[in-house]
Design a protein around this motif. Structure first.
Motif, PDB file in Angstrom:
ATOM      1  N   UNK A   1       3.847  16.039   3.538  1.00  0.00           N
ATOM      2  CA  UNK A   1       3.915  14.829   4.357  1.00  0.00           C
ATOM      3  C   UNK A   1       4.765  13.770   3.654  1.00  0.00           C
ATOM      4  N   UNK A   2       4.555  13.602   2.354  1.00  0.00           N
ATOM      5  CA  UNK A   2       5.330  12.631   1.583  1.00  0.00           C
ATOM      6  C   UNK A   2       6.810  13.022   1.533  1.00  0.00           C
ATOM      7  N   UNK A   3       7.088  14.308   1.422  1.00  0.00           N
ATOM      8  CA  UNK A   3       8.475  14.773   1.434  1.00  0.00           C
ATOM      9  C   UNK A   3       9.146  14.444   2.764  1.00  0.00           C
ATOM     10  N   UNK A   4       8.421  14.667   3.863  1.00  0.00           N
ATOM     11  CA  UNK A   4       8.951  14.343   5.186  1.00  0.00           C
ATOM     12  C   UNK A   4       9.211  12.840   5.296  1.00  0.00           C
ATOM     13  N   UNK A   5       8.295  12.042   4.779  1.00  0.00           N
ATOM     14  CA  UNK A   5       8.444  10.588   4.838  1.00  0.00           C
ATOM     15  C   UNK A   5       9.704  10.136   4.107  1.00  0.00           C
ATOM     16  N   UNK A   6       9.963  10.726   2.950  1.00  0.00           N
ATOM     17  CA  UNK A   6      11.163  10.350   2.201  1.00  0.00           C
ATOM     18  C   UNK A   6      12.425  10.705   2.967  1.00  0.00           C
ATOM     19  N   UNK A   7      12.427  11.833   3.639  1.00  0.00           N
ATOM     20  CA  UNK A   7      13.587  12.234   4.443  1.00  0.00           C
ATOM     21  C   UNK A   7      13.821  11.278   5.605  1.00  0.00           C
ATOM     22  N   UNK A   8      12.729  10.719   6.115  1.00  0.00           N
ATOM     23  CA  UNK A   8      12.819   9.788   7.244  1.00  0.00           C
ATOM     24  C   UNK A   8      12.959   8.336   6.775  1.00  0.00           C
ATOM     25  N   UNK A   9      13.096   8.158   5.450  1.00  0.00           N
ATOM     26  CA  UNK A   9      13.249   6.826   4.846  1.00  0.00           C
ATOM     27  C   UNK A   9      12.035   5.944   5.153  1.00  0.00           C
ATOM     28  N   UNK A  10      10.866   6.544   5.097  1.00  0.00           N
ATOM     29  CA  UNK A  10       9.612   5.831   5.273  1.00  0.00           C
ATOM     30  C   UNK A  10       8.837   5.846   3.963  1.00  0.00           C
ATOM     31  N   UNK A  11       7.801   5.045   3.886  1.00  0.00           N
ATOM     32  CA  UNK A  11       6.975   5.023   2.690  1.00  0.00           C
ATOM     33  C   UNK A  11       6.333   6.391   2.469  1.00  0.00           C
ATOM     34  N   UNK A  12       6.325   6.834   1.216  1.00  0.00           N
ATOM     35  CA  UNK A  12       5.687   8.113   0.911  1.00  0.00           C
ATOM     36  C   UNK A  12       4.293   7.907   0.329  1.00  0.00           C
ATOM     37  N   UNK A  13       3.729   6.705   0.500  1.00  0.00           N
ATOM     38  CA  UNK A  13       2.341   6.457   0.129  1.00  0.00           C
ATOM     39  C   UNK A  13       1.455   7.004   1.238  1.00  0.00           C
ATOM     40  N   UNK A  14       0.646   7.979   0.917  1.00  0.00           N
ATOM     41  CA  UNK A  14      -0.092   8.736   1.924  1.00  0.00           C
ATOM     42  C   UNK A  14      -1.594   8.461   1.828  1.00  0.00           C
ATOM     43  N   UNK A  15      -2.201   8.219   2.979  1.00  0.00           N
ATOM     44  CA  UNK A  15      -3.655   8.152   3.071  1.00  0.00           C
ATOM     45  C   UNK A  15      -4.208   9.571   3.071  1.00  0.00           C
ATOM     46  N   UNK A  16      -5.017   9.895   2.096  1.00  0.00           N
ATOM     47  CA  UNK A  16      -5.602  11.232   2.034  1.00  0.00           C
ATOM     48  C   UNK A  16      -6.852  11.287   2.902  1.00  0.00           C
ATOM     49  N   UNK A  17      -7.012  12.400   3.585  1.00  0.00           N
ATOM     50  CA  UNK A  17      -8.135  12.542   4.506  1.00  0.00           C
ATOM     51  C   UNK A  17      -8.515  14.005   4.617  1.00  0.00           C
ATOM     52  N   UNK A  18      -9.549  14.297   5.408  1.00  0.00           N
ATOM     53  CA  UNK A  18      -9.978  15.685   5.585  1.00  0.00           C
ATOM     54  C   UNK A  18     -11.481  15.822   5.474  1.00  0.00           C
ATOM     55  N   UNK A  19     -11.933  16.875   4.807  1.00  0.00           N
ATOM     56  CA  UNK A  19     -13.364  17.095   4.646  1.00  0.00           C
ATOM     57  C   UNK A  19     -13.960  15.991   3.762  1.00  0.00           C
ATOM     58  N   UNK A  20     -14.936  15.256   4.296  1.00  0.00           N
ATOM     59  CA  UNK A  20     -15.527  14.161   3.541  1.00  0.00           C
ATOM     60  C   UNK A  20     -16.342  14.687   2.364  1.00  0.00           C
ATOM     61  N   UNK A  21     -16.192  14.020   1.217  1.00  0.00           N
ATOM     62  CA  UNK A  21     -16.913  14.420   0.005  1.00  0.00           C
ATOM     63  C   UNK A  21     -18.421  14.223   0.200  1.00  0.00           C
ATOM     64  N   UNK A  22     -19.184  15.108  -0.411  1.00  0.00           N
ATOM     65  CA  UNK A  22     -20.633  15.086  -0.251  1.00  0.00           C
ATOM     66  C   UNK A  22     -21.375  15.062  -1.578  1.00  0.00           C
ATOM     67  N   UNK A  23     -20.724  14.493  -2.598  1.00  0.00           N
ATOM     68  CA  UNK A  23     -21.335  14.453  -3.920  1.00  0.00           C
ATOM     69  C   UNK A  23     -22.007  13.126  -4.234  1.00  0.00           C
TER      70      UNK A  23
END
Length: 256
Positions: free
Chosen positions: A14-36
């Protein structure tokens, strides 16, 4: 499946794609919520990674929650979110208003004893909702990964989602959720899923869309911070439609 490893690999692409599109490569990470373990990281009460991948693998019904974006200046790992008010004392108070509504909707969709959806008066218990949200296997995604304190319009979101369509569709498909709960966006997430993933997705009623081929339910709901309608009204409308869907679709959810 090593979900977190696959998530990290996808974030890098996703960050690589953002750089190609000249957008910020700062990515919000998401997915399975931690349960610890819960801890205070200096800013928020957050959870550590634990057995969430095994919980997801063993789940009788899986839910993926989708929102448009994270309305903050900085991206962070929302897999660690607890929904609690920030406090070094690890208080049990839930942050308002986003989390209480989202917790209520998730609980109502996931708890259907004897295939009967819970009315508001039975579901709306703050302690039970918080405990369920913090312990149940839940996946949560934002469609626009680059953070921005200014909310993007639906037109901007649609363009963004098309620019990253293959990556977004890959992440949604990875979780093989039974229910995809789309919060806000006036249907743009439902339309994306229909176009890129579930081609046979058909509207059942105002809230529910169903793919017979994949046996997947997509639920369209207001953004949790929406204030035109009250908490009870928003829940009751969704749960009424959900019960109608359950009555008409005995094959849902799939048996694992």
């Amino acid at each position: 499946m090593d979900y977190h490893k696959k998530e990290e690999q996808l974030f890098e692409r996703w960050a690589q794609r953002a750089r190609k599109l000249h957008e910020s490569d700062e990515i919000t990470k998401d997915g399975l919520l931690y349960r610890g373990e819960m801890w205070f990281d200096g800013f928020n009460q957050v959870c550590r990674p634990a057995d969430e991948e095994q919980l997801w693998a063993d789940a009788g019904m899986r839910i993926l929650v989708m929102t448009k974006e994270l309305d903050e200046d900085d991206g962070w790992d929302i897999r660690a979110e607890s929904g609690r008010v920030p406090s070094p004392r690890l208080t049990n108070r839930t942050a308002q208003r986003f989390f209480p509504n989202m917790e209520l909707w998730i609980y109502g969709l996931m708890n259907i004893p004897d295939r009967k959806a819970m009315p508001f008066c039975r579901a709306d218990n703050a302690t039970r909702l918080q405990s369920f949200y913090e312990n149940a296997p839940i996946a949560r995604m934002v469609c626009k990964k680059q953070p921005d304190a200014k909310a993007a319009s639906n037109a901007v979101m649609q363009k963004y989602m098309e620019n990253y369509a293959d990556l977004l569709a890959e992440q949604i498909a990875m979780y093989r959720a039974d229910i995809i709960l789309c919060l806000g966006g006036q249907g743009i997430m439902v339309k994306f899923i229909q176009k890129h993933l579930l081609k046979d997705l058909q509207q059942v009623n105002e809230s529910c869309y169903y793919s017979d081929e994949a046996n997947v339910l997509v639920v369209k709901q207001y953004h949790p911070c929406y204030s035109v309608y009250g908490r009870k009204e928003m829940y009751t409308g969704m749960i009424h439609d959900y019960q109608a869907f359950l009555d008409a679709t005995p094959q849902f959810p799939a048996q694992r």
